[in-house]
Structures are given as structure tokens and as C-alpha cells.
Scaffold this motif. Structure first.
Motif, PDB file in Angstrom:
ATOM      1  N   THR A  13       0.823  -1.209   0.000  1.00 26.54           N
ATOM      2  CA  THR A  13       0.000   0.000   0.000  1.00 26.54           C
ATOM      3  C   THR A  13       0.859   1.261   0.000  1.00 26.54           C
ATOM      4  N   SER A  14       2.166   1.107  -0.240  1.00 24.73           N
ATOM      5  CA  SER A  14       3.045   2.273  -0.264  1.00 24.73           C
ATOM      6  C   SER A  14       3.029   2.963  -1.622  1.00 24.73           C
ATOM      7  N   LYS A  15       2.581   2.243  -2.656  1.00 27.15           N
ATOM      8  CA  LYS A  15       2.514   2.796  -4.008  1.00 27.15           C
ATOM      9  C   LYS A  15       1.114   2.582  -4.577  1.00 27.15           C
ATOM     10  N   PRO A  16       0.653   3.514  -5.406  1.00 24.33           N
ATOM     11  CA  PRO A  16      -0.612   3.264  -6.099  1.00 24.33           C
ATOM     12  C   PRO A  16      -0.492   2.044  -7.001  1.00 24.33           C
ATOM     13  N   HIS A  17      -1.575   1.290  -7.125  1.00 26.57           N
ATOM     14  CA  HIS A  17      -1.584   0.138  -8.020  1.00 26.57           C
ATOM     15  C   HIS A  17      -2.627   0.390  -9.104  1.00 26.57           C
ATOM     16  N   PRO A  18      -2.300   0.087 -10.373  1.00 23.40           N
ATOM     17  CA  PRO A  18      -3.253   0.369 -11.452  1.00 23.40           C
ATOM     18  C   PRO A  18      -4.640  -0.200 -11.233  1.00 23.40           C
ATOM     19  N   ALA A  19      -4.750  -1.422 -10.704  1.00 21.32           N
ATOM     20  CA  ALA A  19      -6.071  -2.023 -10.507  1.00 21.32           C
ATOM     21  C   ALA A  19      -6.895  -1.236  -9.498  1.00 21.32           C
ATOM     22  N   ARG A  20      -6.234  -0.736  -8.460  1.00 20.05           N
ATOM     23  CA  ARG A  20      -6.969  -0.002  -7.429  1.00 20.05           C
ATOM     24  C   ARG A  20      -7.287   1.425  -7.881  1.00 20.05           C
TER      25      ARG A  20
END
Length: 265
Positions: A13-20
Motif C-alpha cells: 500500500t506504499s505505491k498506487p496500483h493500477p487495478a486499485r
């Protein structure tokens, strides 16, 4: 390992993830503050992005209906994202209840949420896998429990190939998957582009995410369909591929190409 370089059994959760990010833009709740901030920055850089992701999702449903209406009963959805309803298996099974779907994504949160929602009939599965390792996807026992590669398959690569860099060899990855499909299979693919507006600022948002955004022009996207015959109207902006109603406002600004193609003999 996932695209963000962390172990696949841990949620980063430290980086944005494309799916989210995509989930948030669609109005979903399976995302974190870091994803919401990135999505808001993306919308500021590309004001059409929210209508674009909805149009991309609508294209996916029309494409799924098309391939099922044309006899396909197996779908391999790589880079599935979070399971916004109606999802692939719900859409497909409205047309033909015997359709089988194998979902693949590299984000553990996608795996966890999808697994909780999927049917226990054996007609669907969710696999933690990375598009950058296509052979592992093809050989995964949970994929093969659902997909029979001796019969036609619809391969879905919806809004995922643009997260592969040129160094990842996306054309080679798509070709590896293509070569595993029997004749009569289909490729459903969408890809982000800057052909309709400068989206350098939108790309920059993903520089801090777990995967970069790699916008490609029409000619490069068309090459992913090598070995397939594109179904009319060919590669199109997603709102204009066989629309089932009036395209949404500002559709001409939407930076997503989409196409459906049949593997030739």
C-alpha cells in the motif's frame, strides 16, 4: 513477484496500483488513500479519464457478449482488475451459462476479493500471476483446470498491456499467449494512447505507481493483433466499437483503443 517488485503474497500500500486506481475511478471501494490521490491527479491531468474507464468497461462487456455469441465458451482474462459487477463471467454467462472463465492478476488484493466473489461451481478461477511471465500463466494448474487449450479461447487483455514497458517486450508476450491458442480463438485488447491529446502529465502520475503507463500510437497497438483478423469495425476508440447506444459525451477525447480479433488458421 508482482510488477511492483514485492512478494505476491503481500499487499503493498506504499505505491498506487493500477487495478486499485481503476477501481476508484469506476466508483469502487477496494482502494487505499495512495490510490485515490493518484486517481485524482490522473483525472486532473486527463479530464476525460472517468468517462474513459467507464467506456473501456462497457467495451469489455460488448466484446465478451460478441465472442460468446460467436461460440466461445472459455475466457482467459489477464489483468482482470478488481471485480466490478457486472464482470466478465456474469456478462458471459448471461449469454451462455456454460462459459468458463479464468481470471489472472498480479495484485493480491484483486486475488482476495475476486476469490470471495467467484462461483464455486468450478466454472471460474482466480490466479495470482503476472503478464510479464506468460508461460507461467499458461502452465498454471488453476488456469488449466478451467481452460482447455485444445478448444477456442477468448483472451482478454483489457487495459493491461500499456503497463508493460518496451523493455518487457509486450509484442513478444502477446505472441506467446497467441501461440498457445487454437485457431478460432479471439483476442480482446484495449490500450491507452495519446493520439487524441497530449497525456504526458497523465503518464507522470504512474511514475510513482507500481507500474508505469506506456502510451502507444495506433500503429503500435495494431501490431498486437498480428496473427489475428480484426472484427469490423477494426481497432477503434472504445466507445465506437459496436456501440449498443449513443456514445457518451466527449467520446472523441477518450484515449483508449479497443479491438476484437479472431485467430486465423
Amino acid at each position: 513477484m508482482g510488477q511492483d517488485g514485492v512478494r505476491a503474497d503481500g499487499i503493498d500500500t506504499s505505491k498506487p496500483h493500477p487495478a486499485r486506481i481503476y477501481d476508484y475511478l469506476l466508483g469502487g471501494k477496494d482502494n487505499y488513500d495512495v490510490d485515490r490521490k493518484a486517481a485524482d491527479a490522473l483525472a486532473a491531468a486527463a479530464p476525460e479519464v472517468r468517462i474513459g474507464v467507464r467506456a473501456n468497461r462497457d467495451f469489455m462487456r460488448r466484446a465478451v457478449r460478441y465472442v460468446v455469441e460467436n461460440g466461445v465458451r472459455q475466457i482467459l482474462d489477464v489483468g482482470t482488475g478488481l471485480p466490478t459487477s457486472p464482470n466478465v463471467h456474469e456478462t458471459a454467462q448471461e449469454v451462455a451459462p456454460d462459459v468458463r472463465v479464468a481470471y489472472v492478476d498480479n495484485d493480491p488484493i484483486v486475488n482476495a476479493h475476486a476469490d470471495a466473489l467467484l462461483s464455486r461451481s468450478g466454472a471460474t478461477s482466480i490466479v495470482l500471476g503476472d503478464l510479464r511471465d506468460p508461460r507461467a500463466i499458461l502452465e498454471d494448474p488453476d488456469v488449466r483446470a478451467v481452460i482447455d487449450f485444445d478448444r477456442p479461447v477468448a483472451l482478454l487483455l483489457v487495459a493491461v498491456v500499456h503497463f508493460l514497458t518496451d523493455a518487457d517486450d509486450p509484442a513478444g508476450i502477446v505472441a506467446t499467449l497467441r501461440d498457445a491458442l487454437p485457431d478460432g480463438s479471439y483476442l480482446v485488447l484495449t490500450h491507452a494512447t495519446s493520439d487524441f491529446a497530449d497525456r504526458t502529465a497523465a503518464q507522470a502520475v504512474y511514475s510513482k505507481a507500481s507500474a508505469s503507463l506506456n502510451l502507444r500510437p495506433r500503429a503500435e497497438v495494431e501490431r498486437f493483433f498480428d496473427g489475428f483478423d480484426l472484427i469490423e469495425p477494426g481497432l477503434s476508440q472504445v466507445p465506437f466499437w459496436r456501440p449498443d447506444g449513443p456514445p457518451p459525451p466527449r467520446s472523441h477525447e477518450i484515449g483508449f483503443y479497443g479491438g476484437v480479433a479472431r485467430k486465423r488458421a
